[in-house]
Scaffold this active site. Sequence first.
Site, PDB file in Angstrom:
ATOM      1  N   CYS A  79      47.759  42.805  40.030  1.00 42.50           N
ATOM      2  CA  CYS A  79      47.561  41.413  40.679  1.00 42.50           C
ATOM      3  C   CYS A  79      48.813  40.668  40.480  1.00 42.50           C
ATOM      4  CB  CYS A  79      46.244  40.687  40.606  1.00 42.50           C
ATOM      5  SG  CYS A  79      45.429  40.925  39.164  1.00 42.50           S
ATOM      6  N   CYS A 130      39.911  39.153  35.515  1.00 44.96           N
ATOM      7  CA  CYS A 130      40.432  37.989  34.984  1.00 44.96           C
ATOM      8  C   CYS A 130      39.922  37.294  33.768  1.00 44.96           C
ATOM      9  CB  CYS A 130      40.060  36.628  36.218  1.00 44.96           C
ATOM     10  SG  CYS A 130      40.872  37.178  37.716  1.00 44.96           S
TER      11      CYS A 130
END
Lengths: 169, 132
Positions: free
Chosen positions: B37, B106
Amino acid sequence: MTDPFATLGVPARFTFAPGDLEQRHRDLSRALHPDRHVHSPPGERRMALERAVSVNDAFRALRDPLSRAQALLALHGLSVQEGDRAPAALLMEVMELREDLDAARAKPARIAALRETVAARVAAEESVVARAFDREGAPDARDLAQARDAVVKLRYFRRFQEEADAMEE
Amino acid sequence: MAYSDKVIEHAENPRNVGTLDKEDPNVGTGLVGAPACGDVMRLQIKVTDGGVIEDAKFKTFGCGSAIASSSLATEWLKGRTLDEAETIKNTDIVAELNLPPVKIHCSVLAEDAIKSAIDDYRKKQASRRAQG
């Protein structure tokens, strides 16, 4: 995934002359356009339509250099995946760039200077990808590993550019 | 993409954003990133000689969930001993923030950042002891 280079009928390489892919996409789209197939049998018409869709997908996958580099890696079964970790040196470089960009908010000249720095880094990493895929013959394991590292960097630089774009809006 | 209220709250009002002096022998720095990402996360802890985390700071460039995960991590770290800090799991962060499956990475990144900050601190202390 199908091979987008094969779909567009172009060689699987990184560098193309400006406008080459666009021209190829236009020619194929014109030949496959429904208006050209009004008198064809229904089966053929449907096939032309399906092919037009995959030609569009392939063009989308190849027109952007980063996405093209990833398509080339994919042909060799390589990708950048969730769970992969970025090397420390790159993270330090990127953290510094992003903090500098943050500090350059509302200072267009500073943002432009940072953009130039990143553009030079992008060009350097793209040349690594080009070295792996533009030459005659298949890339060896070392070429592929270097190209993959370059793509990781390019993804980070792309995020920087997106952030700079958002700032200037 | 729908974010939970807690993610939005942390992303809009991140706690403990900032920098600690990474040359300070009592500071441990963790710098991690997810190339998929393009996120980059720095988490720092300042540890007392008694082994308690007295301060924690972070800086994250990434999506709202990545910011919220590291913000929450710094809140949890303060006041804990290093051994306690090491027990923080990404699943605790997922549960607290209600992270959806696509954002679990995350929280993994945040756990990674905690561990590498602790690691960095311990290495610094060890080399200090070695130097006498």
